[in-house]
Motif scaffolding. Sequence first.
Motif, PDB file in Angstrom:
ATOM      1  N   LEU A 123      42.885  68.820  12.091  1.00 55.24           N
ATOM      2  CA  LEU A 123      41.571  68.712  11.822  1.00 55.24           C
ATOM      3  C   LEU A 123      40.488  68.835  10.502  1.00 55.24           C
ATOM      4  CD1 LEU A 123      40.234  69.033  14.892  1.00 55.24           C
ATOM      5  CD2 LEU A 123      40.436  71.459  15.215  1.00 55.24           C
ATOM      6  N   GLY A 125      40.842  68.129   7.423  1.00 59.28           N
ATOM      7  CA  GLY A 125      41.204  66.981   6.573  1.00 59.28           C
ATOM      8  C   GLY A 125      41.992  67.937   5.693  1.00 59.28           C
ATOM      9  N   MET A 126      42.873  69.063   6.000  1.00 56.85           N
ATOM     10  CA  MET A 126      42.976  69.753   4.887  1.00 56.85           C
ATOM     11  C   MET A 126      44.622  70.465   4.603  1.00 56.85           C
ATOM     12  SD  MET A 126      40.510  71.914   2.896  1.00 56.85           S
ATOM     13  CE  MET A 126      40.658  72.540   2.189  1.00 56.85           C
ATOM     14  N   VAL A 218      23.584  70.396  10.829  1.00 59.59           N
ATOM     15  CA  VAL A 218      24.733  70.176  10.558  1.00 59.59           C
ATOM     16  C   VAL A 218      23.637  69.618   9.061  1.00 59.59           C
ATOM     17  CG1 VAL A 218      25.640  67.716  10.197  1.00 59.59           C
ATOM     18  CG2 VAL A 218      25.233  68.479  12.490  1.00 59.59           C
ATOM     19  N   LEU A 244      34.797  69.559  14.944  1.00 58.76           N
ATOM     20  CA  LEU A 244      35.418  68.627  14.254  1.00 58.76           C
ATOM     21  C   LEU A 244      36.067  66.874  14.705  1.00 58.76           C
ATOM     22  CD1 LEU A 244      37.423  71.009  12.050  1.00 58.76           C
ATOM     23  CD2 LEU A 244      35.260  69.404  11.262  1.00 58.76           C
ATOM     24  N   GLY A 245      35.638  66.969  15.929  1.00 58.54           N
ATOM     25  CA  GLY A 245      35.589  66.226  17.116  1.00 58.54           C
ATOM     26  C   GLY A 245      35.003  65.027  16.535  1.00 58.54           C
ATOM     27  N   LEU A 246      33.568  65.067  16.177  1.00 61.83           N
ATOM     28  CA  LEU A 246      32.991  63.922  15.297  1.00 61.83           C
ATOM     29  C   LEU A 246      32.018  64.377  14.168  1.00 61.83           C
ATOM     30  CD1 LEU A 246      30.386  63.511  18.360  1.00 61.83           C
ATOM     31  CD2 LEU A 246      31.869  62.538  17.705  1.00 61.83           C
ATOM     32  N   LEU A 247      32.081  65.608  13.714  1.00 65.13           N
ATOM     33  CA  LEU A 247      31.542  65.806  12.369  1.00 65.13           C
ATOM     34  C   LEU A 247      33.302  65.181  10.896  1.00 65.13           C
ATOM     35  CD1 LEU A 247      29.965  68.871  13.176  1.00 65.13           C
ATOM     36  CD2 LEU A 247      29.044  66.146  13.178  1.00 65.13           C
ATOM     37  N   LYS A 248      32.429  65.417  10.544  1.00 59.57           N
ATOM     38  CA  LYS A 248      33.149  64.629   9.156  1.00 59.57           C
ATOM     39  C   LYS A 248      33.532  66.621   8.447  1.00 59.57           C
ATOM     40  CE  LYS A 248      31.447  62.060   5.738  1.00 59.57           C
ATOM     41  NZ  LYS A 248      31.097  62.090   4.399  1.00 59.57           N
ATOM     42  N   PRO A 249      34.981  66.102   8.444  1.00 59.95           N
ATOM     43  CA  PRO A 249      36.413  67.635   7.812  1.00 59.95           C
ATOM     44  C   PRO A 249      35.912  67.565   6.840  1.00 59.95           C
ATOM     45  CG  PRO A 249      37.596  65.465   8.157  1.00 59.95           C
ATOM     46  CD  PRO A 249      36.160  65.268   8.393  1.00 59.95           C
ATOM     47  N   LYS A 252      37.040  66.010   3.358  1.00 63.42           N
ATOM     48  CA  LYS A 252      36.630  64.775   3.048  1.00 63.42           C
ATOM     49  C   LYS A 252      35.568  65.277   2.433  1.00 63.42           C
ATOM     50  CE  LYS A 252      38.400  61.334   5.289  1.00 63.42           C
ATOM     51  NZ  LYS A 252      39.002  59.721   4.685  1.00 63.42           N
ATOM     52  N   TYR A 253      34.735  66.738   2.280  1.00 64.99           N
ATOM     53  CA  TYR A 253      33.831  66.927   0.888  1.00 64.99           C
ATOM     54  C   TYR A 253      34.304  67.636   0.136  1.00 64.99           C
ATOM     55  CZ  TYR A 253      30.654  66.038   5.267  1.00 64.99           C
ATOM     56  OH  TYR A 253      29.711  65.983   5.946  1.00 64.99           O
ATOM     57  N   ARG A 350      37.435  64.153  20.608  1.00 69.51           N
ATOM     58  CA  ARG A 350      35.678  63.993  20.149  1.00 69.51           C
ATOM     59  C   ARG A 350      35.057  64.073  21.592  1.00 69.51           C
ATOM     60  NH1 ARG A 350      34.103  59.316  21.556  1.00 69.51           N
ATOM     61  NH2 ARG A 350      33.072  57.811  19.555  1.00 69.51           N
TER      62      ARG A 350
ATOM     63  N   VAL C  37      27.233  61.796   8.581  1.00 69.19           N
ATOM     64  CA  VAL C  37      28.200  63.708   9.016  1.00 69.19           C
ATOM     65  C   VAL C  37      29.102  63.175   9.519  1.00 69.19           C
ATOM     66  CG1 VAL C  37      25.693  64.643   8.499  1.00 69.19           C
ATOM     67  CG2 VAL C  37      26.504  64.347  10.566  1.00 69.19           C
ATOM     68  N   LEU C  38      28.951  61.520   9.885  1.00 73.60           N
ATOM     69  CA  LEU C  38      30.365  62.137  11.347  1.00 73.60           C
ATOM     70  C   LEU C  38      31.790  61.633  10.482  1.00 73.60           C
ATOM     71  CD1 LEU C  38      28.429  59.681  13.873  1.00 73.60           C
ATOM     72  CD2 LEU C  38      29.545  61.948  14.104  1.00 73.60           C
ATOM     73  N   ARG C  39      32.742  62.042  11.113  1.00 75.65           N
ATOM     74  CA  ARG C  39      33.943  61.336  10.717  1.00 75.65           C
ATOM     75  C   ARG C  39      34.842  59.660  10.703  1.00 75.65           C
ATOM     76  NH1 ARG C  39      38.226  65.794  11.514  1.00 75.65           N
ATOM     77  NH2 ARG C  39      40.052  64.866  10.947  1.00 75.65           N
ATOM     78  N   GLU C  40      35.126  59.417  10.552  1.00 71.93           N
ATOM     79  CA  GLU C  40      35.421  57.968   9.996  1.00 71.93           C
ATOM     80  C   GLU C  40      36.755  57.703  10.945  1.00 71.93           C
ATOM     81  OE1 GLU C  40      36.773  55.486   6.451  1.00 71.93           O
ATOM     82  OE2 GLU C  40      35.674  57.375   5.722  1.00 71.93           O
ATOM     83  N   PRO C  42      38.556  60.098  14.448  1.00 74.17           N
ATOM     84  CA  PRO C  42      39.716  61.274  15.616  1.00 74.17           C
ATOM     85  C   PRO C  42      40.322  61.553  14.875  1.00 74.17           C
ATOM     86  CG  PRO C  42      39.725  59.211  16.969  1.00 74.17           C
ATOM     87  CD  PRO C  42      39.122  58.639  15.213  1.00 74.17           C
ATOM     88  N   PRO C  43      41.011  63.001  14.467  1.00 69.17           N
ATOM     89  CA  PRO C  43      41.225  63.656  14.441  1.00 69.17           C
ATOM     90  C   PRO C  43      43.309  63.397  15.059  1.00 69.17           C
ATOM     91  CG  PRO C  43      40.896  64.973  15.773  1.00 69.17           C
ATOM     92  CD  PRO C  43      40.020  63.727  14.757  1.00 69.17           C
ATOM     93  N   LEU C  45      45.843  64.133  16.529  1.00 69.71           N
ATOM     94  CA  LEU C  45      46.063  64.846  16.564  1.00 69.71           C
ATOM     95  C   LEU C  45      47.119  64.093  17.643  1.00 69.71           C
ATOM     96  CD1 LEU C  45      42.853  67.323  18.149  1.00 69.71           C
ATOM     97  CD2 LEU C  45      44.884  67.311  16.027  1.00 69.71           C
ATOM     98  N   ARG C 478      54.061  71.175   7.122  1.00 72.77           N
ATOM     99  CA  ARG C 478      53.186  70.689   8.117  1.00 72.77           C
ATOM    100  C   ARG C 478      54.030  68.866   8.415  1.00 72.77           C
ATOM    101  NH1 ARG C 478      47.905  68.269   5.578  1.00 72.77           N
ATOM    102  NH2 ARG C 478      47.649  66.581   7.886  1.00 72.77           N
TER     103      ARG C 478
END
Lengths: 447, 128, 481
Positions: A123, A125-126, A218, A244-249, A252-253, A350, C37-40, C42-43, C45, C478
């Motif tokens: 979720l 991205g770590m 945001v 984080l379903g939508l936003l850049k995790p 990535k930053y 998402r 600001v959007l993720r490329e 989906p996670p 899961l 993980r």
Amino acid sequence: MCWIPISAKEKKEMLSSIGVESFAELISSIPPQIRIKRPLDLPTPLSEVEISAHMRELSEENQDLGHNISFLGGGSYDHWVPAAVSSIIERNEYYTAYTPYQAEVSQGTLQTIYEYQSLICELTGMDVANASMYDGASATAEAALMSYSITGRDTILASDGLNPAYYQVLMTYVQGLGLRVRRIPLSAGRTDWNRLEEMLDEGVASVIIQNPNFLGAVEDLGQIGELVHKVGALLVMVVDPISLGLLKPPGKYGADIAVGEGQALGNPTSFGGPYLGFFTCRREFLRRMPGRLVGATTDSQGRRGYVLTLQTREQHIRREKATSNICTNQALNALAATVYLTLLGREGMRDLALICLQKSHYAQERIAEIDGFKSVYSSPFFKEFVVNPPFSSERIIESLAQKGIFVGPDLGRFGMGNGFLVATTEKRSKEEIDILIEGLEERVRGH
Amino acid sequence: MVPDDLKFTKRHEWIRVDGDKGTVGISDYAQGELSDIVFVELPQVGARVKQMKPFGTIEAVKAVTDLYAPVSGEILETNPELKDKPETINSDPYGDGWIIKLRIEDPCELENLLSPADYEKLLEEEEH
Amino acid sequence: MTEKLIFELSGEGKRGYTLPKSDLPTQFPEELLPPEVLREYPPELPEVSEVEVVRHFVNLSGLNYHIDKGLYPLGSCTMKYNPKIGERLAILPGFSDLHPYQPECTVQGALKLMYNLEGMLCQITGMDRITLQPAAGAQGELIGLLMIRAYHTKRGNPREKVIIPDSAHGTNPASTYLAGYQAVEVRSNSQGLVDLDELKKLVDEDVSALMLTNPNTLGLFESQIMEIADIVHQAGALLYMDGANMNALLGITRPGDMGFDLVHLNLHKTFSTPHGGGGPGSGPVGVKEELVEFLPLPTIEKGEDGYKFNYDRSHSIGKVQGFYGNFGVMVKAYIYLRMLGAQGLRKVSEGAITNANYLMKNLKDLYYLPYDRFCQHEFVLSGSRQKAKGVRTLDIAKRLLDYGFHPPTVYFPLIVPEALMIEPTETEPKEALDGFIAAMRRIAQESEENPDLVRSAPHTTPVSRLDERKATKDLDVRWKG
């Protein structure tokens, strides 16, 4: 009522086996002058029937969210808890077990923690996640302490977009070690980059940024990671897991540590707790991470299994040199989060994020149309935003509450001026949002 | 048996002196007490260490301990093999399992250390 | 038996939960948020149906030992039975479905419950006020030490050191460091109690507090507690009690009457809220009058027009939780106390102490008992005799699993070699205690006659002994797809 299964006859047998006449002999090491002389002054014991009536009565002195329409936010959110989540965490195999120190009879708990760690990594991205912290606030404070231990530097920069309650907890946690916390101001509702650049120097251990921030915005983060790393500081991000379903995790930053409040993942609002803080970091910092960690291994017959690992970081072995003093964490809440993320899955998270996003934008647009209500900031937002009424927030919150509509928190309670937050989860229907709008319009007319 | 060409600290580090340079490791007794060494945190080359101050940590499955510098000096080298094979310290504590090499700042400090015979005596006491 | 990882059960397009349909016109994320600001993607899961999710977690649950299954004699952990009525009532919507930022007038029942829980805990501990906020014992310790720091700072000097016995829980020194203090160890004497002469030497103007567990981790009551309190107080320092072992004291004696200035409790130990596989807990901290002004924000007060939070306290050490602590846990502790009352509580401690002494008496001929006196709620054996036969305490622990019992706490306290720390609690039937005694006696015999059987245990658990070294070396923490 008393949950003691030993009968009077058995007790007598046991005392005689011990070799004493009476129980009093067993406590002869307690000096008489400090013994209690008369029974404690506590209410009369209640039976199951009586306590049930009493608790129902007490619970009915509260107005629960189910009988009201909640737009409350500020770090705790009224998302739906799927029935399957409750059904799993109510299993006594989970809730009546202890910390899984004896791995061979704790594979259930251990594997679910391993899955939890994996899900949280996906979720955010770590690289790695621990088994959970107390809540989002203490996770943030522990991240600051960890950045101090990694860099040896004693200044923390915290954005004013950080939840003010988290900021206060951070201030409590750093007072013993004497760390300095400097606040990065906001500009138009988002962290002021120019001020951040000016404040960054080689004395900074970490920069803490919340996204979306406390006001719902945001953040414009662009190359934040590079900027922070240029002076050798660490980037700590505080994130909303639903977003984080939508936003850049945060991964990535370029975040070095990412934490957040996990309540929204399958845990009821429960008047503020128990929740769970999730805690993640880059792999190179794994040995500096606080809290418990589960790792995969094999048993003596080569079968896959799981154990608590890197325990040498923890207080029961390393004592004053431990990475943190944490022992008990929020395992059952983390289990709820695990089941929740599994039920929703890749597409579900998402879609959930998108519903929250759409509802909040509908609500915000409608509110901005009301006379005197202007939208304060033009920055993008996710599921929460600031409303600036033309009169006292406190009064409007009260009068809406009388109609069964909850909004807030009031920004005034944090010294942030007149205004309040409105949050929309997937539970809020268009109809309910329209009721909020009507409530606000009525208030304007009545004013 | 304790090798006779070394000097020891009370905390079970050894040093082998070669001119103004010293090689440092932990004793066979220490590796045995720790058992199963899984990670060694090493200092940066060029860093300065002080006598009897920690310069790194050594981690086993169920225990962790600080490493103390037998003498003050500058780190010249760290054992590259320990990164992937920290268990070398278990198998060969006085040889391939060395930990750091340093430049000895003050040879007089060596006098504060234990001789092999004194160290053996210390071990006998710890056994009891 | 092993269970697949949930990721390995994933199948594209499956769902475990149906979201509500949107009643708004469809809008794409790109229309509402800037693309950067959007993720490329989906996670990643897993995608699993509800029945598969439920079966997975039910199957996993079957691999756990738990208190509803049997005796769980972990020393210092107080694994007692958790009354079912607590679980049933704590999920009433009027408790679980409250938001922390609702107007105070809409949560009067919750505030009243917290206020009355504080009152009952004050009565039990002999303290003047209690904060319910700490989420666990360790956070309680930190909060307590920060209050100690604030107390001394207000008197001109925060001081530098905290004295801690060598038998203390690991959280004590760890919390001490976090609070900015140096931990100084005081030795235990041959009786297993704080060495008073040693203590007198250590206590000076730089000492801010002594942190003491009473009964201590050997299960022994510090009978010179009044003298200890005098020594500490005469130097202007404070006396802190780690209340992990409070289950021995209920209705018998109170920390406040022994001279303690602060005490933290563990609701998940003494007051029977479940451990949840490692949390959530709750670690309230009680203080005497002189420390009340430093309590964390907010406190709960009762006024003429109801209960309310009080944030207006200038000497407070500040906030310690995002909100008010683990409220859901407090509800269960409240139920427990209301159902027991004063006499019930006293019976709890009497039962805990009797059970512990019964076990001790019936095991001490076969296992070495380093401190041979009546214990309180727990006692510590040493596996040193068995070690001489090549069987370590860890092996004994693992062999107990084969007999269907959870092992005691092992290798703690540190001052007893090969320690086995046994705390049966008051909720064990005599039959379970006798079964445990029989198993321990059998293992002692096996250690003599067939040590390999013990060394290779467990033999009947879902997995056999796990390779901890491999886990620490590989650090596979993980799933990676």
